[in-house]
Design a protein around this motif. Structure first.
Motif, PDB file in Angstrom:
ATOM      1  N   SER A   1      73.549  19.449 -46.091  1.00 29.86           N
ATOM      2  CA  SER A   1      72.215  19.148 -46.606  1.00 29.86           C
ATOM      3  C   SER A   1      71.736  17.764 -46.177  1.00 29.86           C
ATOM      4  O   SER A   1      70.669  17.314 -46.584  1.00 29.86           O
TER       5      SER A   1
ATOM      6  N   HIS B   1      69.475  23.197 -41.893  1.00 25.43           N
ATOM      7  CA  HIS B   1      70.063  22.408 -42.970  1.00 25.43           C
ATOM      8  C   HIS B   1      70.001  23.214 -44.261  1.00 25.43           C
ATOM      9  O   HIS B   1      69.323  24.241 -44.334  1.00 25.43           O
ATOM     10  N   LEU B   2      70.708  22.725 -45.258  1.00 29.76           N
ATOM     11  CA  LEU B   2      70.674  23.331 -46.574  1.00 29.76           C
ATOM     12  C   LEU B   2      69.874  22.448 -47.516  1.00 29.76           C
ATOM     13  O   LEU B   2      69.845  21.229 -47.360  1.00 29.76           O
ATOM     14  N   VAL B   3      69.237  23.081 -48.498  1.00 34.30           N
ATOM     15  CA  VAL B   3      68.557  22.381 -49.575  1.00 34.30           C
ATOM     16  C   VAL B   3      69.219  22.847 -50.861  1.00 34.30           C
ATOM     17  O   VAL B   3      69.251  24.052 -51.138  1.00 34.30           O
TER      18      VAL B   3
ATOM     19  N   VAL C   1      71.885  27.348 -52.846  1.00 33.63           N
ATOM     20  CA  VAL C   1      71.207  26.577 -51.806  1.00 33.63           C
ATOM     21  C   VAL C   1      70.185  27.448 -51.086  1.00 33.63           C
ATOM     22  O   VAL C   1      70.232  28.672 -51.126  1.00 33.63           O
TER      23      VAL C   1
END
Length: 112
Positions: A9, A102-104, A86
């Motif tokens: 992230s 990407h991860l949130v 996520v």
């Protein structure tokens, strides 16, 4: 927070289309019909292949030309990684089936 989730992230990471048969045809079928894709983060030890439930409202295929194998597919969807919910955000170049993502973090688990 989980170390892997935290690393993935922190800004854009290199990704590729993952899964058992990564090909343009398989990726297209998963995006358009199944609503479930595999995105592999390649900068982790051995790579991290994530199964992502596509959020059709947030996914943008307007610049993805599957028939010509050109353009970019913007994929967004949710999953749980190491007990942490996520959202995966990835831009995949159809020519190479590679891109960035990407991860949130949606919420941290409070379970011990």
């Amino acid at each position: 927070m989980d170390d892997l989730v935290q690393r993935l992230s922190q800004g854009d990471q290199p990704v590729t289309v993952g899964g058992p048969k990564p090909s343009l045809e398989e990726f297209r079928k998963r995006v358009e019909e199944m609503g479930y894709v595999f995105i592999k983060f390649t900068a982790t030890r051995g790579g991290t292949d994530l199964g992502v439930r596509i959020d059709r409202a947030a996914t943008d295929l307007s610049k993805a030309f599957f028939d010509q194998a050109t353009g970019v597919a913007h994929i967004e969807g949710t999953l749980t990684l190491n007990y942490v919910p996520v959202r995966c955000v990835a831009d995949i170049q159809l020519e190479s089936l590679e891109g960035t993502g990407h991860l949130v973090v949606l919420a941290e688990s409070t379970a011990i």
